[in-house]
Write a protein that holds these residues in place. Structure first.
Motif, PDB file in Angstrom:
ATOM      1  N   ILE A 118      89.518   9.727  26.077  1.00  0.00           N
ATOM      2  CA  ILE A 118      89.467  10.224  27.747  1.00  0.00           C
ATOM      3  C   ILE A 118      90.585  10.885  28.140  1.00  0.00           C
ATOM      4  CG2 ILE A 118      88.552   9.304  30.119  1.00  0.00           C
ATOM      5  CD1 ILE A 118      86.865   7.181  28.568  1.00  0.00           C
ATOM      6  N   GLN A 119      90.500  11.799  28.568  1.00  0.00           N
ATOM      7  CA  GLN A 119      91.715  12.592  29.327  1.00  0.00           C
ATOM      8  C   GLN A 119      91.695  12.239  30.778  1.00  0.00           C
ATOM      9  OE1 GLN A 119      94.231  13.593  27.130  1.00  0.00           O
ATOM     10  NE2 GLN A 119      92.938  13.166  25.162  1.00  0.00           N
ATOM     11  N   GLY A 120      92.869  12.020  31.319  1.00  0.00           N
ATOM     12  CA  GLY A 120      93.028  12.153  32.546  1.00  0.00           C
ATOM     13  C   GLY A 120      92.795  10.928  33.376  1.00  0.00           C
ATOM     14  N   LYS A 127      85.500   5.644  33.878  1.00  0.00           N
ATOM     15  CA  LYS A 127      85.275   4.650  32.657  1.00  0.00           C
ATOM     16  C   LYS A 127      85.420   3.135  32.803  1.00  0.00           C
ATOM     17  CE  LYS A 127      83.016   4.635  28.485  1.00  0.00           C
ATOM     18  NZ  LYS A 127      81.912   5.006  28.506  1.00  0.00           N
ATOM     19  N   LEU A 128      86.453   2.960  33.446  1.00  0.00           N
ATOM     20  CA  LEU A 128      86.753   1.278  33.650  1.00  0.00           C
ATOM     21  C   LEU A 128      85.738   1.041  34.719  1.00  0.00           C
ATOM     22  CD1 LEU A 128      90.688   1.442  33.857  1.00  0.00           C
ATOM     23  CD2 LEU A 128      89.458   0.553  31.778  1.00  0.00           C
ATOM     24  N   PHE A 133      81.414  -2.704  35.681  1.00  0.00           N
ATOM     25  CA  PHE A 133      80.096  -2.579  36.212  1.00  0.00           C
ATOM     26  C   PHE A 133      78.977  -3.546  35.305  1.00  0.00           C
ATOM     27  CE2 PHE A 133      75.985  -1.333  37.543  1.00  0.00           C
ATOM     28  CZ  PHE A 133      75.805  -1.727  39.301  1.00  0.00           C
ATOM     29  N   PHE A 134      78.900  -2.821  34.191  1.00  0.00           N
ATOM     30  CA  PHE A 134      78.084  -3.378  33.146  1.00  0.00           C
ATOM     31  C   PHE A 134      78.395  -4.690  32.376  1.00  0.00           C
ATOM     32  CE2 PHE A 134      76.427   0.984  33.590  1.00  0.00           C
ATOM     33  CZ  PHE A 134      75.185   0.751  33.915  1.00  0.00           C
ATOM     34  N   ALA A 135      79.723  -5.081  32.598  1.00  0.00           N
ATOM     35  CA  ALA A 135      80.352  -6.274  31.976  1.00  0.00           C
ATOM     36  C   ALA A 135      79.509  -7.407  32.343  1.00  0.00           C
ATOM     37  CB  ALA A 135      81.873  -6.710  32.172  1.00  0.00           C
ATOM     38  N   ASP A 225     102.840   6.725  28.248  1.00  0.00           N
ATOM     39  CA  ASP A 225     102.109   7.570  29.598  1.00  0.00           C
ATOM     40  C   ASP A 225     100.611   6.994  29.452  1.00  0.00           C
ATOM     41  OD1 ASP A 225     101.506   8.904  31.557  1.00  0.00           O
ATOM     42  OD2 ASP A 225     101.668  10.789  30.497  1.00  0.00           O
ATOM     43  N   SER A 226     100.577   5.992  30.162  1.00  0.00           N
ATOM     44  CA  SER A 226      98.951   5.287  30.017  1.00  0.00           C
ATOM     45  C   SER A 226      98.291   6.161  30.841  1.00  0.00           C
ATOM     46  CB  SER A 226      99.042   3.933  30.603  1.00  0.00           C
ATOM     47  OG  SER A 226      99.634   3.765  31.901  1.00  0.00           O
ATOM     48  N   LYS A 227      98.521   6.897  31.753  1.00  0.00           N
ATOM     49  CA  LYS A 227      97.592   7.765  32.772  1.00  0.00           C
ATOM     50  C   LYS A 227      97.100   8.899  31.864  1.00  0.00           C
ATOM     51  CE  LYS A 227      99.617   5.893  36.930  1.00  0.00           C
ATOM     52  NZ  LYS A 227     100.169   6.332  38.241  1.00  0.00           N
ATOM     53  N   SER A 228      97.855   9.317  30.726  1.00  0.00           N
ATOM     54  CA  SER A 228      97.487  10.796  30.241  1.00  0.00           C
ATOM     55  C   SER A 228      96.082  10.403  29.455  1.00  0.00           C
ATOM     56  CB  SER A 228      98.569  11.075  29.250  1.00  0.00           C
ATOM     57  OG  SER A 228      98.572  10.202  28.301  1.00  0.00           O
ATOM     58  N   GLY A 229      95.841   9.488  28.838  1.00  0.00           N
ATOM     59  CA  GLY A 229      94.625   9.397  28.035  1.00  0.00           C
ATOM     60  C   GLY A 229      94.209   8.001  27.607  1.00  0.00           C
ATOM     61  N   ALA A 230      92.973   7.688  27.295  1.00  0.00           N
ATOM     62  CA  ALA A 230      92.804   6.541  26.555  1.00  0.00           C
ATOM     63  C   ALA A 230      91.765   6.571  25.406  1.00  0.00           C
ATOM     64  CB  ALA A 230      92.224   5.600  27.842  1.00  0.00           C
TER      65      ALA A 230
END
Length: 327
Positions: A118-120, A127-128, A133-135, A225-230
């Motif tokens: 996932i980017q951005g 996604k989080l 929500f479904f946890a 850079d944790s915000k760039s992608g996961a």
């Protein structure tokens, strides 16, 4: 809540106040004092009678009822209505859970990739949100970052509290240094008060990681850079490894609690006592009597605390102390 919430608009409230002052009124007299026509005034009086705020004494006059009783009855009715609404919303929540189970039970596992990039930051947050929500059972997180910004807390709070209300267990490990930030510490303690478990780890070797129901985890593609992608991983072997990593860090971490926060605040025993009294007593005389000191001494203690917290009044002093987890 205002009287409008109980069914009284501004004109009806004015009419009711006139009735309280004069005790007994007539439609004609009330219309004259309020500068209204008789037909409109008669309608207002009928509404006051319906709400139980006044009663008809005879064909021409009306008596005001004690507001302590009349308004209390209206408030009780409103509380009952709100309770019914909460019950209906709780029923809706159970339906959502049931529908979610149907969705996850029928969704094809093959249609969901075991590894997803996932980017951005916006897509990562989406996604989080979805995974939270479904946890169903547990969310585990390793958070190595520094103090959380107001934006981060604002975005996380509704998701975290929603999960806790659903009975999802939440365990988080953060760096010990993060508790030095008042805003972050207050938020973490608030989560603990709602049932979350938070621990601190020393050092900077903590890896950023969030696990959902021990079946999927999210980690940054670039640790710098944790915000760039996961990367979102549902591959059982990799997930099991991350669960093992989390449990190992968790066992070695130190629980966060109110005692730890109070110690960090540097409050004296007297200051803690004054803060506790401020949350209970609304007058300096009562606070001084509770502490067994003079009013002048008590006011000095309060002034010192206000200066320490940067507060402008007693109420703000207590509020800021609660936000920092001091009380």
């Amino acid at each position: 809540m205002s009287l409008a919430d109980l069914g009284l608009d501004e004109t009806a409230e004015l009419a009711y106040r006139r009735c309280l002052r004069e005790k007994t009124v007539t439609v004609a007299g009330l219309a004259e004092s309020l500068h209204l026509d008789r037909a409109e005034t008669a309608g207002i009086v009928r509404e006051l009678v319906r709400l139980g705020l006044v009663r008809q004494a005879d064909t021409q006059t009306f008596d005001a009822l004690d507001p302590a009783i009349a308004l209390e009855n209206l408030i009780a009715v409103e509380i009952g209505r709100l309770r019914e609404q909460v019950s209906r919303l709780d029923a809706c929540r159970s339906r959502i859970r049931s529908l979610s189970e149907d969705f996850t039970a029928t969704a094809s596992r093959a249609s969901r990739p075991e590894i997803q990039h996932i980017q951005g930051i916006d897509h990562i947050r989406e996604k989080l949100d979805e995974l939270s929500f479904f946890a169903r059972t547990e969310i585990m997180g390793l958070q190595p970052g520094g103090p959380w910004t107001p934006e981060t807390i604002s975005a996380a709070r509704p998701l975290d509290l929603r999960c806790l209300r659903r009975g999802v267990r939440m365990r988080t490990v953060v760096r010990a240094e993060i508790l030095e930030d008042d805003r972050t510490r207050a938020y973490l303690l608030d989560l603990c008060a709602h049932g979350a478990e938070v621990r601190t780890a020393e050092g900077t070797d903590l890896e950023r990681l969030i696990l959902y129901d021990r079946s999927v985890f999210v980690a940054p593609i670039d640790v710098e850079d944790s915000k760039s992608g996961a990367v979102v991983v549902a591959q059982p072997g990799l997930v099991a490894s991350m669960v093992s990593l989390f449990e190992r860090v968790w066992r070695q971490a130190t629980p966060v609690g109110a005692a730890d926060t109070a110690a960090r605040s540097g409050l004296s025993t007297t200051e803690k006592q004054v803060l506790a009294i401020l949350c209970q007593a609304d007058k300096d005389e009562l606070g001084a009597r509770e502490m067994g000191v003079s009013v002048r001494t008590f006011r000095k203690h309060v002034a010192d605390l206000m200066l320490k917290l940067g507060a402008g009044n007693r109420f703000q002093t207590a509020l800021l102390a609660k936000e920092r987890g001091w009380i």
